[in-house]
Design a protein around this motif. Sequence first.
Motif, PDB file in Angstrom:
ATOM      1  N   ARG A   1       0.819  -1.205   0.000  1.00 23.02           N
ATOM      2  CA  ARG A   1       0.000   0.000   0.000  1.00 23.02           C
ATOM      3  C   ARG A   1       0.857   1.261   0.000  1.00 23.02           C
ATOM      4  NH1 ARG A   1      -2.304   3.796  -0.892  1.00 23.02           N
ATOM      5  NH2 ARG A   1      -4.319   4.581  -0.156  1.00 23.02           N
ATOM      6  N   CYS A   2       1.997   1.217   0.665  1.00 20.49           N
ATOM      7  CA  CYS A   2       2.836   2.405   0.814  1.00 20.49           C
ATOM      8  C   CYS A   2       3.925   2.509  -0.249  1.00 20.49           C
ATOM      9  CB  CYS A   2       3.466   2.427   2.211  1.00 20.49           C
ATOM     10  SG  CYS A   2       2.262   2.588   3.548  1.00 20.49           S
ATOM     11  N   PHE A   3       3.878   1.653  -1.247  1.00 23.99           N
ATOM     12  CA  PHE A   3       4.880   1.697  -2.316  1.00 23.99           C
ATOM     13  C   PHE A   3       4.617   2.896  -3.217  1.00 23.99           C
ATOM     14  CE2 PHE A   3       6.270   0.220  -6.636  1.00 23.99           C
ATOM     15  CZ  PHE A   3       7.637   0.290  -6.370  1.00 23.99           C
ATOM     16  N   VAL A   4       5.656   3.668  -3.493  1.00 24.11           N
ATOM     17  CA  VAL A   4       5.554   4.866  -4.324  1.00 24.11           C
ATOM     18  C   VAL A   4       6.277   4.607  -5.634  1.00 24.11           C
ATOM     19  CG1 VAL A   4       6.162   7.306  -4.544  1.00 24.11           C
ATOM     20  CG2 VAL A   4       5.454   6.385  -2.318  1.00 24.11           C
TER      21      VAL A   4
ATOM     22  N   GLY B   1      11.502   2.589  -3.550  1.00 29.03           N
ATOM     23  CA  GLY B   1      12.032   1.429  -4.265  1.00 29.03           C
ATOM     24  C   GLY B   1      13.188   0.783  -3.533  1.00 29.03           C
ATOM     25  N   SER B   2      14.037   1.619  -2.925  1.00 30.18           N
ATOM     26  CA  SER B   2      15.172   1.089  -2.169  1.00 30.18           C
ATOM     27  C   SER B   2      14.705   0.263  -0.980  1.00 30.18           C
ATOM     28  CB  SER B   2      16.047   2.243  -1.656  1.00 30.18           C
ATOM     29  OG  SER B   2      16.527   3.025  -2.718  1.00 30.18           O
ATOM     30  N   ILE B   3      13.762   0.814  -0.240  1.00 25.54           N
ATOM     31  CA  ILE B   3      13.387   0.164   1.018  1.00 25.54           C
ATOM     32  C   ILE B   3      12.453  -1.013   0.794  1.00 25.54           C
ATOM     33  CG2 ILE B   3      12.294   0.538   3.269  1.00 25.54           C
ATOM     34  CD1 ILE B   3      13.553   3.230   3.366  1.00 25.54           C
ATOM     35  N   ILE B   4      11.678  -1.022  -0.278  1.00 25.71           N
ATOM     36  CA  ILE B   4      10.875  -2.218  -0.516  1.00 25.71           C
ATOM     37  C   ILE B   4      11.783  -3.410  -0.813  1.00 25.71           C
ATOM     38  CG2 ILE B   4      10.504  -2.025  -3.031  1.00 25.71           C
ATOM     39  CD1 ILE B   4       7.589  -2.897  -2.496  1.00 25.71           C
ATOM     40  N   VAL B   5      12.957  -3.157  -1.386  1.00 26.63           N
ATOM     41  CA  VAL B   5      13.924  -4.242  -1.588  1.00 26.63           C
ATOM     42  C   VAL B   5      14.393  -4.785  -0.245  1.00 26.63           C
ATOM     43  CG1 VAL B   5      16.228  -4.827  -2.451  1.00 26.63           C
ATOM     44  CG2 VAL B   5      14.693  -3.448  -3.856  1.00 26.63           C
ATOM     45  N   ILE B   6      14.751  -3.894   0.672  1.00 30.11           N
ATOM     46  CA  ILE B   6      15.245  -4.344   1.971  1.00 30.11           C
ATOM     47  C   ILE B   6      14.147  -5.032   2.776  1.00 30.11           C
ATOM     48  CG2 ILE B   6      14.856  -2.349   3.506  1.00 30.11           C
ATOM     49  CD1 ILE B   6      17.740  -2.554   4.381  1.00 30.11           C
ATOM     50  N   ILE B   7      12.904  -4.570   2.613  1.00 30.45           N
ATOM     51  CA  ILE B   7      11.782  -5.225   3.304  1.00 30.45           C
ATOM     52  C   ILE B   7      11.580  -6.628   2.762  1.00 30.45           C
ATOM     53  CG2 ILE B   7       9.270  -5.196   3.619  1.00 30.45           C
ATOM     54  CD1 ILE B   7       9.427  -2.147   3.766  1.00 30.45           C
ATOM     55  N   LEU B   8      11.577  -6.772   1.441  1.00 31.13           N
ATOM     56  CA  LEU B   8      11.301  -8.077   0.834  1.00 31.13           C
ATOM     57  C   LEU B   8      12.392  -9.094   1.135  1.00 31.13           C
ATOM     58  CD1 LEU B   8       9.783  -7.045  -2.631  1.00 31.13           C
ATOM     59  CD2 LEU B   8       8.585  -7.899  -0.607  1.00 31.13           C
ATOM     60  N   VAL B   9      13.657  -8.682   1.083  1.00 35.19           N
ATOM     61  CA  VAL B   9      14.711  -9.669   1.362  1.00 35.19           C
ATOM     62  C   VAL B   9      14.701 -10.078   2.828  1.00 35.19           C
ATOM     63  CG1 VAL B   9      16.178  -8.954  -0.546  1.00 35.19           C
ATOM     64  CG2 VAL B   9      16.531  -7.916   1.699  1.00 35.19           C
ATOM     65  N   ASN B  10      14.315  -9.159   3.720  1.00 31.12           N
ATOM     66  CA  ASN B  10      14.182  -9.526   5.125  1.00 31.12           C
ATOM     67  C   ASN B  10      12.979 -10.426   5.351  1.00 31.12           C
ATOM     68  OD1 ASN B  10      16.046  -8.124   7.357  1.00 31.12           O
ATOM     69  ND2 ASN B  10      15.911  -6.754   5.596  1.00 31.12           N
ATOM     70  N   LEU B  11      11.877 -10.149   4.667  1.00 31.78           N
ATOM     71  CA  LEU B  11      10.697 -10.995   4.808  1.00 31.78           C
ATOM     72  C   LEU B  11      10.984 -12.423   4.359  1.00 31.78           C
ATOM     73  CD1 LEU B  11       7.712  -8.752   3.625  1.00 31.78           C
ATOM     74  CD2 LEU B  11       8.121  -9.634   5.923  1.00 31.78           C
ATOM     75  N   PHE B  12      11.717 -12.570   3.282  1.00 28.05           N
ATOM     76  CA  PHE B  12      11.911 -13.903   2.722  1.00 28.05           C
ATOM     77  C   PHE B  12      13.127 -14.633   3.255  1.00 28.05           C
ATOM     78  CE2 PHE B  12       9.048 -12.080  -0.495  1.00 28.05           C
ATOM     79  CZ  PHE B  12       8.107 -13.096  -0.542  1.00 28.05           C
ATOM     80  N   ARG B  13      14.105 -13.914   3.859  1.00 30.98           N
ATOM     81  CA  ARG B  13      15.301 -14.671   4.242  1.00 30.98           C
ATOM     82  C   ARG B  13      15.941 -14.224   5.536  1.00 30.98           C
ATOM     83  NH1 ARG B  13      16.767 -18.866   4.891  1.00 30.98           N
ATOM     84  NH2 ARG B  13      18.111 -20.213   3.625  1.00 30.98           N
ATOM     85  N   GLN B  14      15.311 -13.355   6.313  1.00 31.34           N
ATOM     86  CA  GLN B  14      15.824 -12.983   7.626  1.00 31.34           C
ATOM     87  C   GLN B  14      14.682 -13.091   8.635  1.00 31.34           C
ATOM     88  OE1 GLN B  14      18.949 -12.221   8.626  1.00 31.34           O
ATOM     89  NE2 GLN B  14      19.697 -12.603   6.561  1.00 31.34           N
ATOM     90  N   GLY B  15      14.893 -13.849   9.702  1.00 33.00           N
ATOM     91  CA  GLY B  15      13.793 -14.124  10.612  1.00 33.00           C
ATOM     92  C   GLY B  15      13.702 -13.245  11.837  1.00 33.00           C
ATOM     93  N   ASN B  16      14.721 -12.409  12.083  1.00 34.18           N
ATOM     94  CA  ASN B  16      14.701 -11.563  13.275  1.00 34.18           C
ATOM     95  C   ASN B  16      13.884 -10.303  12.998  1.00 34.18           C
ATOM     96  OD1 ASN B  16      15.602  -9.574  15.329  1.00 34.18           O
ATOM     97  ND2 ASN B  16      17.023 -11.184  15.923  1.00 34.18           N
ATOM     98  N   TYR B  17      12.952  -9.998  13.896  1.00 35.09           N
ATOM     99  CA  TYR B  17      12.053  -8.873  13.675  1.00 35.09           C
ATOM    100  C   TYR B  17      12.739  -7.507  13.763  1.00 35.09           C
ATOM    101  CZ  TYR B  17       8.051 -12.055  14.335  1.00 35.09           C
ATOM    102  OH  TYR B  17       7.117 -13.068  14.213  1.00 35.09           O
ATOM    103  N   PHE B  18      13.861  -7.420  14.460  1.00 31.14           N
ATOM    104  CA  PHE B  18      14.429  -6.090  14.690  1.00 31.14           C
ATOM    105  C   PHE B  18      15.938  -6.016  14.556  1.00 31.14           C
ATOM    106  CE2 PHE B  18      13.091  -8.280  18.571  1.00 31.14           C
ATOM    107  CZ  PHE B  18      14.284  -8.432  19.269  1.00 31.14           C
TER     108      PHE B  18
END
Length: 437
Positions: free
Chosen positions: A357-360, A379-396
Motif C-alpha cells: 500500500r505504501c509503495f511509491v 524502491g530502495s526500502i521495498i527491496v530491503i523489506i522483501l529480502v528480510n521478509l523472505f530470508r531474515q527471521g529476526n524482527y528487529f
Amino acid sequence: MFEGKANKIIVFFIYISIFVNSIVLIKEPAEFYIGYLIFILLLPVFINRYGVPGNLSVVFGLLFVSGLLNIFLGYNTYAFFFKVFFGVLFSYLFYYYVVLESKYNIEKLFQLYLKGCYIVCLIGWCQLISFKLHFKPGYDFGWILNKWGVYDRGDFGICINSIFGEPTYFGATVSAGMFVALYSLVGRKPYYLTRFQSAVIIGAYLLSYSGLAYAAFFLAIIFLFINFGLIRYVLVFVPVLIVSFYFMYKNVTDFRERYDSTISIFSTGKYQIGQTHGSSIILYNNYRVAMENFSRNWLLGTGLGSHSIAFDKYSLMKNEKISGFNQNGADASSMLLRLISETGILGTGFMLFLTFRCFVIRSKIANVQIPDHYWLISGSIIVIILVNLFRQGNYFLNGFPFFIWIYYYNYIAYKNFITSLSDKKTGLVSPDIAPTK
C-alpha cells in the motif's frame, strides 16, 4: 536536524544499532547485541522528550493480548513471548522517536543511512585488499568483533562481510543502498551517491557472494524496471537481468546450488541430505512448520516468540542425527514464515498491506514530475523489506524497524505533496504538508 554535539552522538548510536550486529555483550541466557544497549540508553531520553505515543498502543495491545492468550492455551511460554515482545516494542518505539527527532526529515535520515552503507563497503574493500596482502588484522576482525567470521571463497579470496557477522547480514542491510547505487550508475545522473561511491557499493556488494545479496540485486533491477516503464526500458533492463542471472548462476557455485536446491525442494517436497543444499532444507523445513502451525491457528497465530515451540512439534528434521538441520527454529529462517506462524493472517496481512500500500512509483501528475526522492527511497526500502521478509527471521536485527518507519513516512510525505499540488491547482491554501504523526 541532529545539530550539536549531543545529537551527533545520537546519530552515531543510530549507525551502531543499524550496522553493527557482530558485537554481542551477553550470550546467555539470550544474545544481547550492542544495539539493544543503545535502545536502553536512549529510550528514556526520547520518552522524557516526546512522551509515549498513543498511536502504537492498538497494534502492540493486540500483540500483547494475543501473546497472553496463547500462553494460557499452551502454545507459548512467558519467557519466549516477553523476550520477543519487548524487543519488538522497544525497537519500533526507538526508531519512531528517531523519526520524531529528525522532525520527519525522511530524506535526511535516508542520506545518513547511505553514508553508512558507503563506509561499511569501504571497510569491505579494505578487508579484501588486506586478505590479498596477507595482513590478517585487516581482514579478520575477530580481534574486535565477537560474533563474526571469515568466509573463504578459495580462488576468489574471501566473501566481503565488512563489519557484519555474515555476508548475508551485509547483503540484507546494504540492499537499499545498493538500489540507489545501481540507479546512480545506470541513470543519466547520480542521485545521493557519486558514481565512484556507487561503484564502491556495487562492487563490495557483489563480492559478498551472498545468495541473498544477489536476490536483492535482481529485485533492484525489477523495481527499476517497474519505475521506468515496462515498454520503454524493456530492451535495457531485461537483458541486464538475464545476463546478471546467467553470470551469477554459472560463476558463483553457492548461488547456483542454493537456487537449484530451493526450486527442487519446493516443487517436489523431496530432498536428500548431502545432495540438497543445507540452507534450502532448513528453509523448507521452517516453511512446513509455519504452514502446519498456521493451519491450526490461522487468525492470530500462536504469539510472538512461539515458532520455536511449533518447530519442536512439527519439524521434519527433529529425528535427524546430523547436526545443523534444526537451526533457525526460533526465527523460522524467514520473517514472512515467522509472521505466518506467530501472528497469523492478521499480522501477516498487516505487514503485506503496509508493504504494497505504501509503495511509491515514479510518476507525473498534471505534467508535473514528482520529485525523484519519493520513488527512489520507496524502491530502495521495498527491496530491503522483501529480502528480510523472505530470508531474515529476526524482527528487529540491523534496524529493520527503522526502514519500516522510513518507508511509511516517505509514503505519507508523498501523499501530502500530492495534496499540496491539488490545493495549488484549485487555488486553496495547503495546510502544513509535513508528515502527520
